[in-house]
Design a protein around this motif. Structure first.
Motif, mmCIF file in Angstrom:
data_model
loop_
_atom_site.group_PDB
_atom_site.id
_atom_site.type_symbol
_atom_site.label_atom_id
_atom_site.label_comp_id
_atom_site.label_asym_id
_atom_site.label_seq_id
_atom_site.Cartn_x
_atom_site.Cartn_y
_atom_site.Cartn_z
ATOM 1 N N LEU A 13 0.916 -1.213 0.183
ATOM 2 C CA LEU A 13 -0.082 0.168 0.092
ATOM 3 C C LEU A 13 0.858 1.264 -0.041
ATOM 4 O O LEU A 13 0.578 2.112 -0.803
ATOM 5 N N TRP A 14 1.848 1.269 0.867
ATOM 6 C CA TRP A 14 2.919 2.434 0.707
ATOM 7 C C TRP A 14 3.564 2.501 -0.682
ATOM 8 O O TRP A 14 3.461 3.707 -1.232
ATOM 9 N N VAL A 15 3.968 1.475 -1.342
ATOM 10 C CA VAL A 15 4.584 1.686 -2.468
ATOM 11 C C VAL A 15 3.584 2.172 -3.677
ATOM 12 O O VAL A 15 3.724 3.090 -4.320
ATOM 13 N N TYR A 16 2.328 1.741 -3.479
ATOM 14 C CA TYR A 16 1.153 2.157 -4.434
ATOM 15 C C TYR A 16 1.091 3.732 -4.127
ATOM 16 O O TYR A 16 0.905 4.485 -5.093
ATOM 17 N N LYS A 17 0.770 3.905 -2.884
ATOM 18 C CA LYS A 17 0.390 5.471 -2.690
ATOM 19 C C LYS A 17 1.767 6.258 -2.806
ATOM 20 O O LYS A 17 1.373 7.421 -3.297
ATOM 21 N N LYS A 18 2.765 5.983 -2.621
ATOM 22 C CA LYS A 18 3.925 6.886 -2.902
ATOM 23 C C LYS A 18 4.409 7.097 -4.416
ATOM 24 O O LYS A 18 4.761 7.968 -4.811
ATOM 25 N N PHE A 19 4.556 5.659 -5.298
ATOM 26 C CA PHE A 19 5.161 5.768 -6.427
ATOM 27 C C PHE A 19 4.133 5.419 -7.632
ATOM 28 O O PHE A 19 4.251 5.932 -8.575
ATOM 29 N N LEU A 20 2.931 4.458 -7.489
ATOM 30 C CA LEU A 20 2.066 4.409 -8.493
ATOM 31 C C LEU A 20 0.961 5.248 -8.621
ATOM 32 O O LEU A 20 0.462 5.527 -9.770
ATOM 33 N N GLU A 21 0.455 5.697 -7.654
ATOM 34 C CA GLU A 21 -0.745 6.464 -7.586
ATOM 35 C C GLU A 21 -0.590 7.870 -8.297
ATOM 36 O O GLU A 21 -1.729 8.055 -9.169
ATOM 37 N N PRO A 22 0.491 8.640 -8.437
ATOM 38 C CA PRO A 22 0.386 9.669 -9.167
ATOM 39 C C PRO A 22 0.546 9.464 -10.665
ATOM 40 O O PRO A 22 0.009 10.279 -11.306
ATOM 41 N N TYR A 23 0.690 8.159 -11.035
ATOM 42 C CA TYR A 23 0.738 7.847 -12.545
ATOM 43 C C TYR A 23 -0.574 7.127 -12.846
ATOM 44 O O TYR A 23 -1.243 7.490 -13.969
ATOM 45 N N ILE A 24 -1.225 6.405 -11.929
ATOM 46 C CA ILE A 24 -2.237 5.714 -12.253
ATOM 47 C C ILE A 24 -3.603 6.613 -11.978
ATOM 48 O O ILE A 24 -4.511 6.468 -12.998
ATOM 49 N N TYR A 25 -3.786 7.553 -11.052
ATOM 50 C CA TYR A 25 -4.886 8.150 -10.926
ATOM 51 C C TYR A 25 -5.380 9.026 -11.798
ATOM 52 O O TYR A 25 -6.543 9.289 -12.224
ATOM 53 N N PRO A 26 -4.496 9.937 -12.603
ATOM 54 C CA PRO A 26 -4.950 10.560 -13.529
ATOM 55 C C PRO A 26 -5.511 9.862 -14.514
ATOM 56 O O PRO A 26 -6.614 10.392 -15.521
ATOM 57 N N LEU A 27 -5.207 8.566 -14.803
ATOM 58 C CA LEU A 27 -5.937 7.762 -16.119
ATOM 59 C C LEU A 27 -7.169 7.443 -15.409
ATOM 60 O O LEU A 27 -8.136 7.136 -16.314
ATOM 61 N N ILE A 28 -7.523 7.138 -14.077
ATOM 62 C CA ILE A 28 -8.535 6.440 -13.663
ATOM 63 C C ILE A 28 -9.665 7.447 -13.100
ATOM 64 O O ILE A 28 -10.819 7.035 -12.993
ATOM 65 N N SER A 29 -9.229 8.692 -12.843
ATOM 66 C CA SER A 29 -10.078 9.537 -12.253
ATOM 67 C C SER A 29 -11.313 10.007 -13.204
ATOM 68 O O SER A 29 -12.485 10.203 -12.593
ATOM 69 N N PRO A 30 -11.363 10.153 -14.629
ATOM 70 C CA PRO A 30 -12.279 10.375 -15.182
ATOM 71 C C PRO A 30 -13.596 9.311 -15.185
ATOM 72 O O PRO A 30 -14.590 9.509 -15.434
ATOM 73 N N PHE A 31 -12.972 8.032 -15.214
ATOM 74 C CA PHE A 31 -13.893 6.924 -14.781
ATOM 75 C C PHE A 31 -14.775 7.137 -13.683
ATOM 76 O O PHE A 31 -15.828 6.812 -13.648
ATOM 77 N N VAL A 32 -13.895 7.173 -12.549
ATOM 78 C CA VAL A 32 -14.522 7.172 -11.341
ATOM 79 C C VAL A 32 -15.474 8.451 -10.942
ATOM 80 O O VAL A 32 -16.463 8.275 -10.637
ATOM 81 N N SER A 33 -15.064 9.613 -11.833
ATOM 82 C CA SER A 33 -15.847 10.834 -11.684
ATOM 83 C C SER A 33 -17.251 10.562 -12.286
ATOM 84 O O SER A 33 -18.215 11.008 -12.036
ATOM 85 N N ARG A 34 -17.326 9.847 -13.397
ATOM 86 C CA ARG A 34 -18.103 9.325 -14.048
ATOM 87 C C ARG A 34 -19.433 8.537 -13.384
ATOM 88 O O ARG A 34 -20.434 8.478 -13.442
ATOM 89 N N MET A 35 -18.758 7.707 -12.719
ATOM 90 C CA MET A 35 -19.540 6.511 -11.880
ATOM 91 C C MET A 35 -20.026 7.052 -10.405
ATOM 92 O O MET A 35 -21.119 6.717 -10.023
ATOM 93 N N TRP A 36 -19.397 8.090 -9.872
ATOM 94 C CA TRP A 36 -19.922 8.703 -8.585
ATOM 95 C C TRP A 36 -19.744 10.251 -8.911
ATOM 96 O O TRP A 36 -18.869 10.786 -8.323
ATOM 97 N N PRO A 37 -20.872 10.766 -9.432
ATOM 98 C CA PRO A 37 -20.571 12.116 -9.758
ATOM 99 C C PRO A 37 -20.778 12.989 -8.450
ATOM 100 O O PRO A 37 -21.727 12.532 -7.549
ATOM 101 N N ARG A 38 -20.110 14.172 -8.171
ATOM 102 C CA ARG A 38 -20.448 14.705 -6.893
ATOM 103 C C ARG A 38 -21.705 15.600 -7.076
ATOM 104 O O ARG A 38 -21.986 16.281 -7.881
ATOM 105 N N LYS A 39 -22.559 15.696 -6.094
ATOM 106 C CA LYS A 39 -23.674 16.515 -6.055
ATOM 107 C C LYS A 39 -23.774 17.699 -5.005
ATOM 108 O O LYS A 39 -23.016 17.439 -3.932
ATOM 109 N N ALA A 40 -23.976 18.807 -5.539
ATOM 110 C CA ALA A 40 -23.724 19.983 -4.686
ATOM 111 C C ALA A 40 -24.753 19.793 -3.518
ATOM 112 O O ALA A 40 -25.817 19.412 -3.380
ATOM 113 N N VAL A 41 -24.304 20.568 -2.172
ATOM 114 C CA VAL A 41 -24.898 20.409 -0.948
ATOM 115 C C VAL A 41 -26.051 21.598 -1.143
ATOM 116 O O VAL A 41 -25.740 22.532 -1.522
#
Length: 76
Positions: A13-41
């Motif tokens: 988990l530390w290796v993922y968070k420290k080294f892999l997440e900066p490269y993987i998160y920008p790739l998967i964030s558009p899909f995650v935002s489509r699945m869980w859209p933020r609703k305004a309060v």
């Protein structure tokens, strides 16, 4: 003695968070935002929303009516 998963999982988990997440998160964030859209309060215009009617409850959490009697358990 510590079991193998108790050592390996936090390290992975530390290796993922420290080294892999900066490269993987920008790739998967558009899909995650489509699945869980933020609703305004939305603020409610209901002024009585914060007012609650609380009834007296005994020690078990059951509602009681009338005066509550406090009993002393140490009666000799």
């Amino acid at each position: 003695m510590v079991c193998i998963p108790c050592i390996v999982i936090p390290v992975l988990l530390w290796v993922y968070k420290k080294f892999l997440e900066p490269y993987i998160y920008p790739l998967i964030s558009p899909f995650v935002s489509r699945m869980w859209p933020r609703k305004a309060v939305q603020e409610s215009s209901d002024k009585n929303k914060g007012n609650m009617n609380c009834k007296v409850a005994d020690m078990n959490g059951l509602p009681t009516e009338g005066a509550t009697e406090i009993s002393d358990k140490k009666k000799d």
